[in-house]
Motif scaffolding. Structure first.
Motif, mmCIF file in Angstrom:
data_model
loop_
_atom_site.group_PDB
_atom_site.id
_atom_site.type_symbol
_atom_site.label_atom_id
_atom_site.label_comp_id
_atom_site.label_asym_id
_atom_site.label_seq_id
_atom_site.Cartn_x
_atom_site.Cartn_y
_atom_site.Cartn_z
ATOM 1 N N SER A 80 0.837 -1.194 0.000
ATOM 2 C CA SER A 80 0.000 0.000 0.000
ATOM 3 C C SER A 80 0.871 1.243 0.000
ATOM 4 O O SER A 80 1.873 1.306 0.707
ATOM 5 C CB SER A 80 -0.920 0.022 1.224
ATOM 6 O OG SER A 80 -1.691 1.207 1.261
ATOM 7 N N SER A 132 -0.625 4.115 0.717
ATOM 8 C CA SER A 132 -1.568 4.995 1.402
ATOM 9 C C SER A 132 -1.213 5.107 2.877
ATOM 10 O O SER A 132 -0.751 4.138 3.488
ATOM 11 C CB SER A 132 -2.983 4.450 1.254
ATOM 12 O OG SER A 132 -3.865 5.050 2.184
ATOM 13 N N ALA A 182 -3.170 4.851 5.130
ATOM 14 C CA ALA A 182 -4.042 3.911 5.828
ATOM 15 C C ALA A 182 -3.429 2.519 5.934
ATOM 16 O O ALA A 182 -4.088 1.586 6.414
ATOM 17 C CB ALA A 182 -5.388 3.827 5.120
ATOM 18 N N TYR A 200 -1.297 1.293 7.934
ATOM 19 C CA TYR A 200 -1.210 0.791 9.315
ATOM 20 C C TYR A 200 -2.542 0.169 9.738
ATOM 21 O O TYR A 200 -2.580 -0.931 10.313
ATOM 22 C CB TYR A 200 -0.836 1.935 10.255
ATOM 23 C CG TYR A 200 -0.653 1.533 11.699
ATOM 24 C CD1 TYR A 200 0.318 0.597 12.066
ATOM 25 C CD2 TYR A 200 -1.440 2.093 12.702
ATOM 26 C CE1 TYR A 200 0.487 0.229 13.396
ATOM 27 C CE2 TYR A 200 -1.272 1.740 14.032
ATOM 28 C CZ TYR A 200 -0.305 0.804 14.377
ATOM 29 O OH TYR A 200 -0.136 0.441 15.691
ATOM 30 N N HIS A 201 -3.637 0.859 9.434
ATOM 31 C CA HIS A 201 -4.965 0.330 9.753
ATOM 32 C C HIS A 201 -5.215 -0.979 9.012
ATOM 33 O O HIS A 201 -5.711 -1.957 9.596
ATOM 34 C CB HIS A 201 -6.048 1.347 9.383
ATOM 35 C CG HIS A 201 -7.429 0.773 9.366
ATOM 36 N ND1 HIS A 201 -8.119 0.455 10.512
ATOM 37 C CD2 HIS A 201 -8.230 0.423 8.324
ATOM 38 C CE1 HIS A 201 -9.304 -0.050 10.191
ATOM 39 N NE2 HIS A 201 -9.393 -0.084 8.871
ATOM 40 N N LYS A 202 -4.854 -1.018 7.731
ATOM 41 C CA LYS A 202 -5.127 -2.228 6.946
ATOM 42 C C LYS A 202 -4.270 -3.387 7.423
ATOM 43 O O LYS A 202 -4.712 -4.543 7.422
ATOM 44 C CB LYS A 202 -4.894 -1.963 5.463
ATOM 45 C CG LYS A 202 -5.504 -3.029 4.559
ATOM 46 C CD LYS A 202 -5.719 -2.523 3.155
ATOM 47 C CE LYS A 202 -6.508 -3.508 2.323
ATOM 48 N NZ LYS A 202 -6.777 -3.000 0.954
ATOM 49 N N THR A 232 -3.335 -2.239 -2.311
ATOM 50 C CA THR A 232 -4.298 -1.152 -2.178
ATOM 51 C C THR A 232 -4.237 -0.237 -3.400
ATOM 52 O O THR A 232 -3.186 0.324 -3.704
ATOM 53 C CB THR A 232 -4.006 -0.322 -0.919
ATOM 54 O OG1 THR A 232 -4.055 -1.182 0.222
ATOM 55 C CG2 THR A 232 -5.022 0.797 -0.755
ATOM 56 N N SER A 265 -12.473 12.657 -0.685
ATOM 57 C CA SER A 265 -11.854 11.469 -1.277
ATOM 58 C C SER A 265 -12.101 11.356 -2.771
ATOM 59 O O SER A 265 -11.571 10.457 -3.418
ATOM 60 C CB SER A 265 -12.369 10.208 -0.572
ATOM 61 O OG SER A 265 -13.779 10.089 -0.742
#
Length: 302
Positions: free
Chosen positions: A148, A150, A152, A154-156, A226, A246
């Motif tokens: 990824s 992105s 995000a 870490y969240h994924k 991602t 977004s």
């Protein structure tokens, strides 16, 4: 013929909108170019009564159900432009066909822009995917890779640990992860690599290695990459619809955009979560808004 509503896009959002409007006895032009984004996958998951259905079978059954309603007309064509003249929308295709409608639903979805990694498309839809809710179960407890670019990531990465503890997280040359985040992931047994991914290697759609620009190769059997999501068509922008941060088409929560008479449903209005069941539900809700607005207009006519 002046339709009550033209729907551009025959994915789950557009199809469910057409179903609801057909059952409401509204005349509908369902315009679809037959290029679904999920055609690359072998099966779709997470939709009750349809878990594991192939995209082709989903569309076949959906069209069979929708076209039972005589006021729904399916136009298998490519839309090239949409204009609004006073209270009427005009939709044109490449052959010059013109469709006129009182209301317009944009259900054209999004396009995925993936990192440019050699071999990716050989494995996409077979052992590499983008949504763990859609395909994580099939890869459970296997050595997985997450790529990824992105913030995000870490969240994924945390999310993917629900499916497999053997996880390789790759930022593909980006520095989104803080030292604290890397330490937290590593404390859970996650391997973090920040160098660019050079290639995916394997045979017949089955991933075997993630290869890096420094020559490192790490064995993996599957994983998730991602993408960046962008609008599939420019129609919302050209009509003047406001956008979300977004990049989705801004709606009021019931499908209405900032342009009177224009509605957006499914992935066109929100990019995540990108699942059949969410898109279908949004199509249903948007269709109800269209029918309500048409009803008010017709009732209040002098």
């Amino acid at each position: 013929m002046l339709y009550d509503c033209a729907i551009i896009g025959g994915g789950p959002a557009g199809l469910n909108a057409a179903l609801v409007l057909g059952r409401a006895r509204r005349s509908v032009a369902l315009i679809d170019n037959n290029r679904p984004r999920n055609a690359v996958t072998h099966a779709s998951h997470g939709f009750i009564t349809r878990d594991g259905v192939t995209p082709a079978e989903f569309r076949r059954v959906a069209y069979e159900e929708v076209l039972r309603y005589p006021s729904v007309h399916h136009l298998p064509t490519e839309v090239i432009s949409v204009t609004k003249k006073e209270s009427v929308f005009e939709v044109f295709d490449s052959s010059g066909l013109r469709v006129q409608a009182r209301k317009l639903i944009l259900a054209t979805g999004v396009k995925e822009v993936f990192p440019e990694i050699e071999g990716f498309y050989t494995f996409y839809g077979k052992s590499l995917f983008n949504c763990p809710y859609c395909d994580g179960w099939e890869l459970r407890d296997q050595p997985l890779v997450l790529v990824s670019e992105s913030p995000a990531i870490y969240h994924k990465a945390k999310l993917l640990l629900n499916w497999s503890k053997d996880l390789l997280v790759c930022t593909n040359g980006q520095a989104f992860l803080s030292d604290e985040q890397k330490e937290r992931l590593q404390s859970k047994g996650v391997v973090v690599m920040e160098q660019p991914v050079a290639a995916f290697i394997g045979h017949h759609g089955q991933l075997e290695y993630a290869s890096f620009t420094d020559g490192t190769q790490v064995p993996r059997v599957g994983g998730f990459v991602t993408p960046q999501f962008v609008q599939s068509t420019p129609f919302g922008e050209r009509l003047g619809c406001e956008r979300t941060e977004s990049g989705g088409i801004q709606t009021d929560g019931a499908g209405r955009t900032s342009i009177p008479g224009v509605y957006a449903a499914g992935d066109s209005s929100y990019f995540m979560p990108s699942q059949l069941i969410f898109a279908a539900a949004d199509g249903s809700r948007t269709a109800a808004s269209v029918n309500l607005d048409l009803t008010e207009e017709d009732f209040n006519e002098c």
